[in-house]
Design a protein around this motif. Structure first.
Motif, short mmCIF file in Angstrom:
data_model
loop_
_atom_site.label_atom_id
_atom_site.label_comp_id
_atom_site.label_asym_id
_atom_site.label_seq_id
_atom_site.Cartn_x
_atom_site.Cartn_y
_atom_site.Cartn_z
N ASN A 2 48.64 36.34 48.84
CA ASN A 2 49.23 36.75 50.24
C ASN A 2 49.11 37.88 50.22
OD1 ASN A 2 50.00 33.94 49.98
ND2 ASN A 2 50.85 34.46 49.08
N ILE A 3 48.13 38.45 50.77
CA ILE A 3 48.05 39.83 51.37
C ILE A 3 48.13 39.82 52.59
CG2 ILE A 3 46.65 42.13 51.53
CD1 ILE A 3 47.57 41.53 49.02
N ASN A 4 49.17 40.94 53.37
CA ASN A 4 49.13 41.03 55.02
C ASN A 4 48.90 42.41 54.98
OD1 ASN A 4 49.57 38.10 56.52
ND2 ASN A 4 51.15 38.09 54.35
N LEU A 5 48.07 42.77 56.13
CA LEU A 5 47.65 44.42 56.20
C LEU A 5 46.96 44.21 57.60
CD1 LEU A 5 48.03 47.06 55.57
CD2 LEU A 5 45.95 46.92 54.26
N THR A 6 47.44 45.05 58.64
CA THR A 6 47.13 45.51 59.71
C THR A 6 46.52 46.99 59.52
OG1 THR A 6 49.22 45.54 61.04
CG2 THR A 6 47.90 43.27 61.14
N ILE A 7 45.45 47.66 60.37
CA ILE A 7 44.93 48.56 60.60
C ILE A 7 44.72 48.10 61.77
CG2 ILE A 7 43.03 49.92 59.68
CD1 ILE A 7 42.40 48.09 57.20
N PRO A 8 45.32 49.29 62.72
CA PRO A 8 44.62 49.52 63.86
C PRO A 8 43.09 50.64 64.40
CG PRO A 8 47.09 50.26 63.47
CD PRO A 8 46.18 50.28 62.23
N GLN A 9 42.58 50.20 65.56
CA GLN A 9 41.75 51.16 65.78
C GLN A 9 41.39 52.75 65.60
OE1 GLN A 9 40.36 49.19 69.64
NE2 GLN A 9 39.00 47.81 68.79
N GLY A 10 40.74 52.78 64.99
CA GLY A 10 40.64 54.13 64.72
C GLY A 10 41.77 54.97 63.89
N ASP A 11 42.80 54.32 63.15
CA ASP A 11 42.35 54.67 61.85
C ASP A 11 42.24 54.98 60.06
OD1 ASP A 11 45.07 55.40 60.31
OD2 ASP A 11 45.89 53.37 60.03
N THR A 12 42.44 55.79 59.77
CA THR A 12 42.09 55.91 58.50
C THR A 12 43.25 56.00 57.09
OG1 THR A 12 43.56 58.44 58.05
CG2 THR A 12 40.51 57.68 58.97
N ILE A 13 42.95 54.26 56.25
CA ILE A 13 43.88 54.31 55.09
C ILE A 13 42.85 54.07 53.78
CG2 ILE A 13 42.94 51.99 56.20
CD1 ILE A 13 46.39 51.06 55.09
N ALA A 14 43.82 54.92 52.69
CA ALA A 14 43.19 54.03 51.56
C ALA A 14 43.67 53.15 51.17
CB ALA A 14 43.61 55.60 50.23
N LEU A 15 42.90 51.89 50.34
CA LEU A 15 43.30 51.17 49.30
C LEU A 15 43.56 52.13 47.82
CD1 LEU A 15 41.29 47.92 50.19
CD2 LEU A 15 43.42 49.43 50.91
N ILE A 16 44.73 52.17 47.29
CA ILE A 16 44.57 53.14 46.38
C ILE A 16 45.58 52.07 45.50
CG2 ILE A 16 44.83 54.58 47.36
CD1 ILE A 16 47.97 54.88 46.81
N GLY A 17 45.55 51.79 43.38
CA GLY A 17 45.78 51.18 43.21
C GLY A 17 44.84 51.12 41.56
N SER A 18 45.07 50.54 40.08
CA SER A 18 44.41 51.11 38.76
C SER A 18 43.59 49.53 39.63
CB SER A 18 45.20 50.70 38.10
OG SER A 18 46.21 49.15 38.15
N ASN A 19 42.13 49.75 38.19
CA ASN A 19 40.83 49.38 38.19
C ASN A 19 41.38 48.03 37.73
OD1 ASN A 19 39.27 50.94 38.13
ND2 ASN A 19 39.25 51.84 36.44
N GLY A 20 40.74 47.25 38.27
CA GLY A 20 41.23 45.65 38.32
C GLY A 20 42.12 45.52 39.43
N SER A 21 42.95 45.78 40.76
CA SER A 21 44.13 45.83 41.34
C SER A 21 44.01 44.73 42.14
CB SER A 21 44.86 46.87 41.66
OG SER A 21 44.06 47.38 42.94
N GLY A 22 42.57 44.52 42.14
CA GLY A 22 41.79 43.61 43.98
C GLY A 22 41.68 44.92 45.51
N LYS A 23 41.34 45.95 44.54
CA LYS A 23 41.34 46.70 45.98
C LYS A 23 39.32 46.19 46.52
CE LYS A 23 41.31 50.85 43.60
NZ LYS A 23 41.57 49.53 42.53
N SER A 24 38.80 46.50 45.73
CA SER A 24 37.46 46.07 46.07
C SER A 24 37.02 44.57 46.94
CB SER A 24 36.03 46.43 44.71
OG SER A 24 36.50 48.16 44.77
N THR A 25 38.28 43.95 45.45
CA THR A 25 37.73 42.73 46.22
C THR A 25 38.22 42.12 47.78
OG1 THR A 25 38.07 41.56 44.61
CG2 THR A 25 38.51 40.23 45.78
#
Length: 245
Positions: free
Chosen positions: A47-70
């Motif tokens: 149940n991920i909900n996230l909005t990324i505005p145009q021109g924004d720069t955002i990092a996905l952080i967390g431990s290995n296996g947290s789901g970032k690359s997915t």
């Protein structure tokens, strides 16, 4: 301002086999005898909900296996979420897996056009930018060598040069900056900074706090598939570090 990416109620389930089936014959024998291979449902994202505005720069952080690359693969269209949906406005240049989009038996020159086609760019477009790609990647003299003979750093340089030679609306980078020497990493940062100034949205996965702070205005912390916190890069890193302590 429009959103570059809108993620609504996204969950991703994978089936993990508990027992290995080594052949088609064994599979049918198990079905006939009623000894079916068992499987687990593993929810990589919940149940991920996230909005990324145009021109924004955002990092996905967390431990290995947290789901970032997915999540990056879902945004890029490589994976389809089990539930929920993702809306993307604009062209995407994904740098997710080293060597992705390359045919390892083809030469560097041939892979420029192959990778360009994967990114939806015409042969004419890639031809007109070919010299820029070679100059940035510093692979002159290796153009006609099969990329299976390239080092990981050479692959990273070629992939990054191809993906960024024409400004995408959205640049997705998964740890690719960790590969290569210091001077190449600086070139990558400079090119990303230039793209950001021209309005490119950047989504980055990195375990380097310094890269996150240097490149990204915001960060989203994901833990075991759940979105824990979204805020400025500094605040998100503080939340993550406090959780790890």
């Amino acid at each position: 301002m429009k959103n570059a990416v809108t993620i609504q109620n996204v969950s991703m389930k994978f089936n993990l086999s508990r027992e290995r089936v080594d052949s088609l014959k064994e599979y049918f024998v198990r079905r006939i005898t009623g000894n079916h291979p068992k499987s687990d449902d593993f929810w990589a994202l919940k149940n991920i909900n996230l909005t990324i505005p145009q021109g924004d720069t955002i990092a996905l952080i967390g431990s290995n296996g947290s789901g970032k690359s997915t999540l990056l693969k879902i945004i890029s269209g490589i994976l389809t979420p089990t539930t929920g949906n993702v809306t993307v406005n604009g062209s995407i240049a994904p740098l997710i897996e080293l060597g992705a989009g390359f045919d390892m038996d083809l030469t560097g020159r041939e892979n420029v056009f192959l990778n360009g086609a994967v990114l939806g760019r015409s042969r004419k477009m890639m031809q007109s930018n070919y010299d820029d790609i070679m100059d940035f990647s510093e692979l002159r003299g290796f153009e006609d060598v099969p990329v299976k003979n390239y080092s990981s750093g050479m692959l990273a340089r070629l992939g990054f040069a191809i993906a960024t030679v024409i400004k995408p609306d959205i640049l997705i980078v998964d740890e690719i900056l960790a590969v290569g020497d210091f001077s190449f990493q600086n070139k990558c940062h400079q090119r990303i900074a230039s793209m950001m100034q021209n309005g490119t949205t950047v989504i980055l996965v990195s375990h380097s706090a310094s890269d996150v702070k240097r490149i990204c205005k915001h960060a989203a912390w994901i833990n075991k598939g759940q979105l824990m916190y979204v805020g400025t890069s500094e605040d998100a890193l503080k939340q993550y570090e406090q959780f790890r302590q």
